[in-house]
Enzyme design. Structure first.
Site, mmCIF file in Angstrom:
data_model
loop_
_atom_site.group_PDB
_atom_site.id
_atom_site.type_symbol
_atom_site.label_atom_id
_atom_site.label_comp_id
_atom_site.label_asym_id
_atom_site.label_seq_id
_atom_site.Cartn_x
_atom_site.Cartn_y
_atom_site.Cartn_z
ATOM 1 C CG PHE A 127 -1.852 1.258 1.125
ATOM 2 C CD1 PHE A 127 -3.012 1.213 0.372
ATOM 3 C CD2 PHE A 127 -1.515 2.444 1.757
ATOM 4 C CE1 PHE A 127 -3.825 2.334 0.253
ATOM 5 C CE2 PHE A 127 -2.331 3.562 1.652
ATOM 6 C CZ PHE A 127 -3.496 3.512 0.898
ATOM 7 C CG ASP A 160 5.974 3.959 1.474
ATOM 8 O OD1 ASP A 160 5.970 4.753 2.434
ATOM 9 O OD2 ASP A 160 4.980 3.770 0.746
ATOM 10 C CE LYS A 211 -0.156 7.154 6.286
ATOM 11 N NZ LYS A 211 -1.380 7.834 5.873
#
Length: 407
Positions: free
Chosen positions: A148, A233, A262
């Protein structure tokens, strides 16, 4: 937490009001948050909930951390946006400190996590053409199944989640998908056209899947030997969540490129970044990539305050110490409604016995008991509390989980 004037509409009415005017791309739990502080949120009726999701790690430092709120307020009174058409007085300091924190040379500031991933893909392809010598438009990137990395059309092109893909083609070419945690399959997929291997050090959306010891080191060795980039990531796994600044630090691995987001914005503004070596990020030249809001003064001020919190190492240590509490509590629930779990630092994927309900159903039961979590696939729920959570709050949440699963 201070209580502002109550909204005139209650939770049920506000949820109904969203239905005709909001696109239905989410299916939130039926809770309407109106205020928050630390690890706790409060709905419009004044009910309190312990936030055990922390915005998918965007709220690593809790809601409204005083140092981050203060940094935002100070900057709001001075300057919020110049675009990158001009310099601003906050960006250099942010980039210097973020590069030092991550042990890299250069920073490419963006806004969202998906933008960071898209930027990382562009940088890897440009490096392949300019440095490696891959023929034009032939560069490939190897990714892992069940990944994801975001929701853009390019990113869903290499997703294996049909819900994310179906109806959004045609898809962007240039990606090869291999099983996660499989070095042999990875080696077979890498060839002279490979620009990069792009993976999550821990797969979050897939259920907090942690690879075998040595996998990340193996990816690093393989990419060096094959002459391609290792792009990690760390948008969910980075910035203290796993007990280290980065999840790759658990194996003392240094990727060529790291994608951050984030938590970098402290839950206040969207901030993301691509960080890496000068050899790689140096391939970009003016006009080849950009973002109007990327590196804006407000984002740089908040991002600098986030880096300051991490520079002490206190949050990383806290995640490691409380992670032991989390693992111990979950281990005690195995056989008592929990069939398995995976945890690193303050991050866990918990597989609930399907006979007790799906992940959504378990999340709703926990919500009614004052605990907010989020389901992922099947009967798996994710736990990712703010790093400011206390041991008492954590054990209380695990006690509530036990109550929900055994009542």
């Amino acid at each position: 937490m201070t209580a502002p004037a109550r909204t005139a509409r209650g939770s049920e009415e506000l949820i109904r009001a969203e239905e005709p005017v909001l696109a239905h791309n989410y299916h939130p739990l039926p809770v309407v948050v109106a205020r928050a502080e630390g690890a706790w949120v409060e709905d419009v009726e004044g009910r309190r909930y312990l936030d055990m999701l922390a915005g998918y790690s965007a709220l690593n430092f809790g809601h409204r951390h005083p140092a981050l709120v203060e940094a935002a307020h100070r900057q709001l009174d001075r300057l919020t946006l110049t675009s990158r058409a001009f310099h601003n007085d906050r960006l250099a300091g942010f980039a210097e400190r973020l590069a030092a924190l991550t042990g890299t040379d250069m920073v490419l500031p963006m806004n969202t996590g998906a933008e960071a991933v898209e930027s990382g893909i562009k940088v890897a392809r440009k490096w392949a053409y300019d440095v490696k010598g891959v023929p034009a438009d032939r560069a490939t990137i190897v990714v892992a199944a069940d990944n994801f990395h975001g929701r853009t059309t390019t990113i869903v092109s290499f997703s294996t989640d049909e819900t994310a893909r179906s109806g959004f083609g045609p898809f962007t070419p240039g990606f090869r998908i291999v099983p996660y945690n499989d070095l042999a399959a990875l080696e077979a997929a890498v060839d002279e056209t490979t620009a990069a291997v792009l993976i999550e050090p821990i797969q979050g959306e897939a259920g907090v899947l942690i690879p075998d010891d040595g996998y990340l080191a193996g990816v690093r060795e393989l990419t060096r030997r094959k002459g391609c980039l290792f792009v990690a990531d760390e948008i969910q796994s980075g910035l203290g969540r796993t007990g280290h600044t980065l999840a790759v630090d658990h194996e003392s691995v240094v990727p060529d490129v790291v994608l951050l987001g984030k938590a970098l914005g402290g839950g206040i503004v969207p901030v993301s970044a691509v960080v890496g070596s000068r050899e790689v990020l140096g391939v970009l030249h003016p006009g080849e990539h950009g973002s109007t809001f990327g590196g804006n003064p407000l984002a740089a001020a908040v991002g600098t305050a986030v880096v300051e919190l991490l520079e002490t190492g206190a949050f990383q240590r806290r995640a490691a110490e409380l992670g032991a509490v989390l693992r111990e509590g979950l281990a005690a629930l195995v056989g008592r409604g929990v069939v398995g779990f995976r945890a690193r630092g303050l991050w866990a994927g918990v597989d609930v016995d399907p006979a007790l309900g799906g992940g959504r159903e378990i999340s709703e039961r926990l919500m009614r008991e004052g605990i907010l979590v989020k389901d992922t696939h099947g009967s798996t729920i994710r736990l990712a509390p703010p790093l400011t959570v206390t041991a008492e709050e954590l054990t209380g949440a695990l006690g509530t989980l036990e109550k929900v699963l055994t009542s």
